[in-house]
Design a protein around this motif. Structure first.
Motif, PDB file in Angstrom:
ATOM      1  N   GLN A 369      28.623   6.362 -50.256  1.00 29.21           N
ATOM      2  CA  GLN A 369      29.958   6.327 -50.046  1.00 29.21           C
ATOM      3  C   GLN A 369      30.477   5.830 -50.972  1.00 29.21           C
ATOM      4  O   GLN A 369      31.425   6.695 -51.067  1.00 29.21           O
ATOM      5  CB  GLN A 369      30.053   4.803 -48.909  1.00 29.21           C
ATOM      6  N   LYS A 370      29.644   5.349 -52.005  1.00 29.13           N
ATOM      7  CA  LYS A 370      30.538   4.862 -53.642  1.00 29.13           C
ATOM      8  C   LYS A 370      30.156   5.976 -54.349  1.00 29.13           C
ATOM      9  O   LYS A 370      31.002   6.812 -55.455  1.00 29.13           O
ATOM     10  CB  LYS A 370      29.388   4.047 -53.740  1.00 29.13           C
ATOM     11  N   GLU A 373      33.132   8.169 -53.056  1.00 25.10           N
ATOM     12  CA  GLU A 373      34.447   7.695 -53.373  1.00 25.10           C
ATOM     13  C   GLU A 373      34.298   8.200 -54.928  1.00 25.10           C
ATOM     14  O   GLU A 373      35.974   8.287 -55.498  1.00 25.10           O
ATOM     15  CB  GLU A 373      34.493   6.350 -53.230  1.00 25.10           C
ATOM     16  N   GLN A 376      35.071  11.664 -55.425  1.00 29.14           N
ATOM     17  CA  GLN A 376      36.574  11.972 -55.131  1.00 29.14           C
ATOM     18  C   GLN A 376      37.711  11.673 -56.317  1.00 29.14           C
ATOM     19  O   GLN A 376      38.357  11.790 -56.276  1.00 29.14           O
ATOM     20  CB  GLN A 376      37.121  11.182 -53.619  1.00 29.14           C
ATOM     21  N   ARG A 377      37.259  10.263 -56.751  1.00 24.18           N
ATOM     22  CA  ARG A 377      38.347   9.415 -57.773  1.00 24.18           C
ATOM     23  C   ARG A 377      38.302  10.608 -59.445  1.00 24.18           C
ATOM     24  O   ARG A 377      39.246  11.494 -59.843  1.00 24.18           O
ATOM     25  CB  ARG A 377      37.353   8.305 -58.149  1.00 24.18           C
TER      26      ARG A 377
END
Length: 420
Positions: A369-370, A373, A376-377
């Motif tokens: 998940q990290k 993210e 995505q960033r």
């Protein structure tokens, strides 16, 4: 086809002595009395799946070797020790060039397949917690140091690896079944924890009712006993039970006519007994348990009848077994519902293992998940940079156009006079 059966059987739970065993005695059978009798072409019978991850490669190698007359002749004269020791593998050096070429190609394909599996494994692990030893073990059935040529070493490794792996195959199946049963009980108990007292009592009552319903079945005959075989003789073969004859029975159920009852042919004999206990239409009957029951029946008969432990039953072994007291007066057979499959201590240990695995999976999920993210960033940042770049390009194009075409008035006249 006889030698092919030999090599497959030697790789299917110990090297067999198929070559040295006696052939079945021809028996006259009145086929008009046997139900659903159809001629069996042994050449068309597909060999069973060994359960090995290199099962397809094993079968393809055997198919190719079968085409070489020299190798087939040597195999027919070989004994068990020659096969197990690897001496027979040396004969590979004398097979035809055409056969060697085909074997080389099969090995290249298998190496490519294994490399693809390892790459997928490494990608899934993402360079964390890699068990290199487990990955390298995938090459135990071939010589990976020479990926382009199939040599005598490869045949030797293939036979020894299959023999070793399949020796533990039944044991592994029993262990997996035990885990399956413990997981069922674990999930049942976890579900009960989510219910209020009234609902929990209803579920417990339903569970007990289904258990009793499953246990309420006709008597199961002892596998391999006279009563059990006579029932097959009467209900499956459609013959008069008073005419039961062991020799004829053996011949009828040697489906591929190779002179042996192999494990699959034996397991087929237990279908009638299993149908007394299991019905796929009944909610209380678990078909996974039925297959475990079938496996245990087959193991029991093999232990009782297979004198030389080659995982094949000859006519001689079969007839000798029918002379034993256990054949006529067997002990009662305990089905799975009459046995304790695991203890509370084993269940707790298994639940602890599940808990650890769930914790590890959660940790990996959090890490993923990290990573998601962060990706995505980075994606958003790139999109912003792309937009900014696009805007700058547009501004530069507008300035360029303004320089090429000076602004004009309503009549087309220039709004400024050029310097003279």
């Amino acid at each position: 086809m006889r030698w092919r059966t030999v090599l497959l059987q030697c790789c299917f739970l110990l090297v067999s002595c198929l070559l040295t065993a006696l052939k079945a005695v021809p028996i006259d059978i009145d086929k008009t009395k046997v139900k659903n009798t159809q001629p069996v072409d042994s050449a068309k019978i597909e060999p069973p799946d060994t359960g090995l991850y290199y099962d397809e490669y094993l079968k393809q190698v055997i198919d190719v070797l079968e085409t070489d007359n020299h190798f087939r002749e040597k195999l027919q004269k070989a004994d068990i020790e020659e096969i197990k020791s690897g001496r027979l593998s040396k004969e590979l050096d004398l097979v035809s060039h055409h056969v060697r070429t085909k074997l080389d190609e099969l090995k290249r394909q298998e190496v490519a397949r294994l490399r693809m599996l390892i790459k997928a494994k490494l990608d899934s692990l993402q360079d964390t917690g890699i068990d290199h030893h487990a990955l390298l073990k995938q090459f135990d059935h071939l010589n990976h140091l020479n990926p382009d040529k199939f040599e005598s070493t490869d045949l030797d490794m293939l036979i020894k690896a299959a023999t070793s792996d399949l020796e533990h195959y039944d044991k592994t199946r029993h262990e997996e079944f035990k885990k399956y049963e413990m997981m069922k009980e674990h999930e049942r108990r976890e579900y009960l924890k989510t219910l209020n007292e009234e609902k929990r009592k209803e579920e417990e009552s339903k569970f007990e009712e289904m258990r009793k319903k499953h246990e309420n079945h006709p008597k199961v005959n002892h596998p391999g006993s006279k009563d059990q075989l006579k029932e097959v003789w009467e209900e499956t073969d459609g013959l008069d039970p008073n005419d039961f004859d062991p020799k004829t029975f053996f011949k009828l159920h040697d489906v591929n006519n190779d002179g042996f009852l192999d494990e699959q042919e034996l397991e087929a004999l237990f279908t009638k007994e299993l149908e007394k206990v299991y019905d796929p239409k009944n909610e209380e009957d678990d078909m996974v348990e039925m297959e475990e029951e079938r496996l245990r029946m087959r193991e029991h008969v093999m232990n009782e009848v297979d004198a030389n432990k080659d995982r094949l039953v000859t006519l001689d072994e079969f007839l000798k077994a029918t002379e034993k007291k256990e054949f006529l007066e067997p002990d009662s057979w305990e089905t799975l519902d009459q046995q304790q499959l695991f203890t509370e201590e084993e269940l707790k240990e298994y639940e602890n293992l599940i808990s650890l695995q769930e914790t590890e999976l959660k940790k990996k999920a959090d890490e993923l998940q990290k990573q998601k993210e962060e990706l995505q960033r980075q994606h958003d940042q790139l999109e912003a940079q792309k937009l900014e770049y696009h805007q700058v390009v547009q501004q530069m194009e507008q300035k360029k156009l303004q320089q090429e075409f000076p602004p004009s008035g309503p009549g087309g006249e220039l709004k400024f006079q050029p310097h003279i």
